[in-house]
Design a protein around this motif. Structure first.
Motif, mmCIF file in Angstrom:
data_model
loop_
_atom_site.group_PDB
_atom_site.id
_atom_site.type_symbol
_atom_site.label_atom_id
_atom_site.label_comp_id
_atom_site.label_asym_id
_atom_site.label_seq_id
_atom_site.Cartn_x
_atom_site.Cartn_y
_atom_site.Cartn_z
ATOM 1 N N LEU A 1 0.826 -1.202 0.000
ATOM 2 C CA LEU A 1 0.000 0.000 0.000
ATOM 3 C C LEU A 1 0.859 1.251 0.000
ATOM 4 O O LEU A 1 1.904 1.287 0.649
ATOM 5 N N GLU B 1 -13.293 7.018 -6.297
ATOM 6 C CA GLU B 1 -12.922 5.706 -6.804
ATOM 7 C C GLU B 1 -11.516 5.348 -6.349
ATOM 8 O O GLU B 1 -10.744 6.209 -5.961
ATOM 9 N N PRO B 2 -11.180 4.064 -6.382
ATOM 10 C CA PRO B 2 -9.841 3.643 -5.974
ATOM 11 C C PRO B 2 -8.770 4.266 -6.872
ATOM 12 O O PRO B 2 -8.996 4.483 -8.060
ATOM 13 N N MET C 1 -4.646 4.060 -8.089
ATOM 14 C CA MET C 1 -3.467 3.201 -8.195
ATOM 15 C C MET C 1 -2.289 4.063 -8.632
ATOM 16 O O MET C 1 -2.475 5.095 -9.281
ATOM 17 N N ASN D 1 1.470 -1.809 -10.425
ATOM 18 C CA ASN D 1 0.443 -0.960 -9.816
ATOM 19 C C ASN D 1 0.289 -1.271 -8.337
ATOM 20 O O ASN D 1 0.262 -2.436 -7.944
ATOM 21 N N ARG E 1 -2.026 0.059 -4.816
ATOM 22 C CA ARG E 1 -3.173 0.816 -4.311
ATOM 23 C C ARG E 1 -2.687 2.013 -3.496
ATOM 24 O O ARG E 1 -1.728 1.913 -2.741
ATOM 25 N N VAL F 1 -4.035 5.229 -0.894
ATOM 26 C CA VAL F 1 -5.056 5.890 -0.087
ATOM 27 C C VAL F 1 -4.502 7.228 0.372
ATOM 28 O O VAL F 1 -3.286 7.398 0.467
ATOM 29 N N LEU G 1 -7.779 -4.264 2.084
ATOM 30 C CA LEU G 1 -7.112 -4.937 0.968
ATOM 31 C C LEU G 1 -7.195 -6.450 1.141
ATOM 32 O O LEU G 1 -7.441 -7.194 0.201
ATOM 33 N N ASP H 1 -12.778 -2.532 -1.558
ATOM 34 C CA ASP H 1 -12.160 -1.356 -2.134
ATOM 35 C C ASP H 1 -11.744 -0.412 -1.035
ATOM 36 O O ASP H 1 -12.561 0.023 -0.237
ATOM 37 N N THR H 2 -10.436 -0.130 -0.976
ATOM 38 C CA THR H 2 -10.001 0.950 -0.113
ATOM 39 C C THR H 2 -10.248 2.223 -0.891
ATOM 40 O O THR H 2 -10.243 2.219 -2.118
#
Length: 148
Positions: free
Chosen positions: A93, A107-108, A110, A117, A119, A121, A141, A146-147
């Protein structure tokens, strides 16, 4: 199409939580080391402070400290402190640190690092709940949710 880099050095403090690397990214002074220190207090282990070397190894990203800063962390008001550390931890992450974040992300997001890729936050690092939010994002995750 240009070939993806096999490694990148990121302006990020990184910690291992449950054997997975979390990269704390943001501008100087935003609170990367402070948040990492609070995560360490909750059981995380330092990978690298301020700069993290991220390498693509057999299709997976791993995080480690550059040789010059292994096991060292800058703690504001105390200076450079020796810390227990780990190396070559799989990246799970990226946490982008901002003073203000959206209440409900649309939306998520990346980010591509060394061709892979990851994720992302967004968290406000100085909020009291910031360490818990980082841990919650990792749990989400794990659960395939979805984070933000």
């Amino acid at each position: 199409m240009p070939r993806a880099l096999s490694s990148e050095t990121l302006h990020a403090t990184s910690v291992a939580i449950g054997g997975r690397a979390v990269l704390l990214c943001g501008v100087s002074g935003i609170g990367k080391s402070d948040l990492a220190l609070r995560l360490i207090d909750r059981g995380a282990v330092l990978i690298s402070d301020d700069y993290t070397l991220v390498k693509r190894v057999e299709g997976q990203l791993v995080a480690t400290a550059p040789a010059t800063i292994i096991g060292k962390m800058e703690v504001r008001g105390l200076g450079i402190v020796a810390m227990p550390h780990v190396a070559d931890v799989p990246v799970a992450l990226i946490v982008d640190l901002f003073d203000k974040v959206d209440r409900m992300p649309l939306e998520p997001v990346m980010r591509t690092v060394a061709g892979i890729n990851v994720r992302v936050v967004k968290i406000a690092p100085l909020e009291a709940s910031a360490p818990i939010k980082v841990e919650l994002a990792l749990r989400m995750l794990d659960q395939g949710g979805d984070t933000p």
